[in-house]
Design a protein around this motif. Structure first.
Motif, PDB file in Angstrom:
ATOM      1  N   ALA A   1     -27.543 -15.366  -4.108  1.00 52.56           N
ATOM      2  CA  ALA A   1     -27.542 -15.743  -5.523  1.00 52.56           C
ATOM      3  C   ALA A   1     -28.339 -17.022  -5.759  1.00 52.56           C
ATOM      4  O   ALA A   1     -29.006 -17.168  -6.785  1.00 52.56           O
ATOM      5  CB  ALA A   1     -26.106 -15.916  -6.017  1.00 52.56           C
ATOM      6  N   ALA A   2     -28.309 -17.936  -4.790  1.00 52.79           N
ATOM      7  CA  ALA A   2     -29.025 -19.215  -4.916  1.00 52.79           C
ATOM      8  C   ALA A   2     -30.540 -19.030  -4.998  1.00 52.79           C
ATOM      9  O   ALA A   2     -31.250 -19.928  -5.443  1.00 52.79           O
ATOM     10  CB  ALA A   2     -28.674 -20.129  -3.748  1.00 52.79           C
ATOM     11  N   ARG A   3     -31.032 -17.887  -4.593  1.00 52.81           N
ATOM     12  CA  ARG A   3     -32.469 -17.601  -4.720  1.00 52.81           C
ATOM     13  C   ARG A   3     -32.853 -17.388  -6.186  1.00 52.81           C
ATOM     14  O   ARG A   3     -34.026 -17.432  -6.530  1.00 52.81           O
ATOM     15  CB  ARG A   3     -32.850 -16.354  -3.915  1.00 52.81           C
ATOM     16  N   TRP A   4     -31.852 -17.145  -7.061  1.00 49.99           N
ATOM     17  CA  TRP A   4     -32.127 -16.805  -8.453  1.00 49.99           C
ATOM     18  C   TRP A   4     -31.444 -17.705  -9.461  1.00 49.99           C
ATOM     19  O   TRP A   4     -31.956 -17.889 -10.564  1.00 49.99           O
ATOM     20  CB  TRP A   4     -31.711 -15.359  -8.716  1.00 49.99           C
ATOM     21  N   VAL A   5     -30.274 -18.232  -9.138  1.00 49.25           N
ATOM     22  CA  VAL A   5     -29.497 -19.013 -10.102  1.00 49.25           C
ATOM     23  C   VAL A   5     -28.970 -20.269  -9.419  1.00 49.25           C
ATOM     24  O   VAL A   5     -28.313 -20.182  -8.386  1.00 49.25           O
ATOM     25  CB  VAL A   5     -28.314 -18.179 -10.672  1.00 49.25           C
TER      26      VAL A   5
END
Length: 180
Positions: free
Chosen positions: A105-109
């Motif tokens: 998720a950290a790759r996007w948000v």
């Protein structure tokens, strides 16, 4: 549906909508007040907190670019701009659910603590023609793409007018400001 966007000499794949758009979709007044947009809006729409709460220099640069892009029949619209910390946290929770882990998720948000959207220092632009126009002309205004996986995401880098935009990070996990 996936579209292809040429950015400099790099060919990137960009979805028609950002992951944030895919994760949002509410329509109450309180949700809009948090910075959520249910559809793209003009860079001049000061009635929307997502635009009105952008950092003043970023907003001025975005509006200057939007004015100049009109000469080429390109309309720069905002998919996402300023976001409240609560809305950012909601997006992160949805991203963890969608992508299966906090790491993916950290790759996007980003977290509310690290998000350039929460501080009003980032804007996500709608439509391939506007993204392409800004990728080609953005440094004139100090508007730079920051992440290779988010062609729609622009931040203000005032030194870009003199020295060009900085190299892209592969995704937000490589950005030192995401690791306070």
């Amino acid at each position: 549906m996936i579209g292809t966007l040429a950015v400099g000499f790099q060919l990137m794949q960009a979805p028609n909508v950002s992951p944030v758009e895919m994760l949002s979709g509410n329509d109450s007044a309180s949700e809009r007040a948090s910075g959520e947009l249910t559809s793209p809006v003009s860079a001049f729409d000061g009635t929307q907190p997502a635009v009105a709460n952008l950092n003043s220099p970023l907003l001025a640069a975005l509006q200057a670019a939007a004015t100049d892009s009109r000469d080429e029949n390109i309309e720069i619209l905002v998919n996402s701009g300023w976001r409240s910390a609560a809305y950012q946290n909601q997006l992160l929770e949805k991203a963890v659910s969608k992508y299966g882990s906090p790491e993916e998720a950290a790759r996007w948000v980003a977290t509310a603590e690290t998000s350039a959207h929460v501080s009003g220092d980032a804007v996500d632009v709608a439509h391939f023609d506007a993204i392409g126009w800004l990728s080609e002309h953005g440094e004139k205004y100090g508007l730079c793409q920051i992440y290779a996986n988010e062609s729609w995401h622009f931040e203000l880098r005032t030194d870009a007018q003199a020295s060009g935009c900085p190299p892209l990070f592969r995704d937000p996990t490589e950005d030192p400001k995401m690791h306070p």
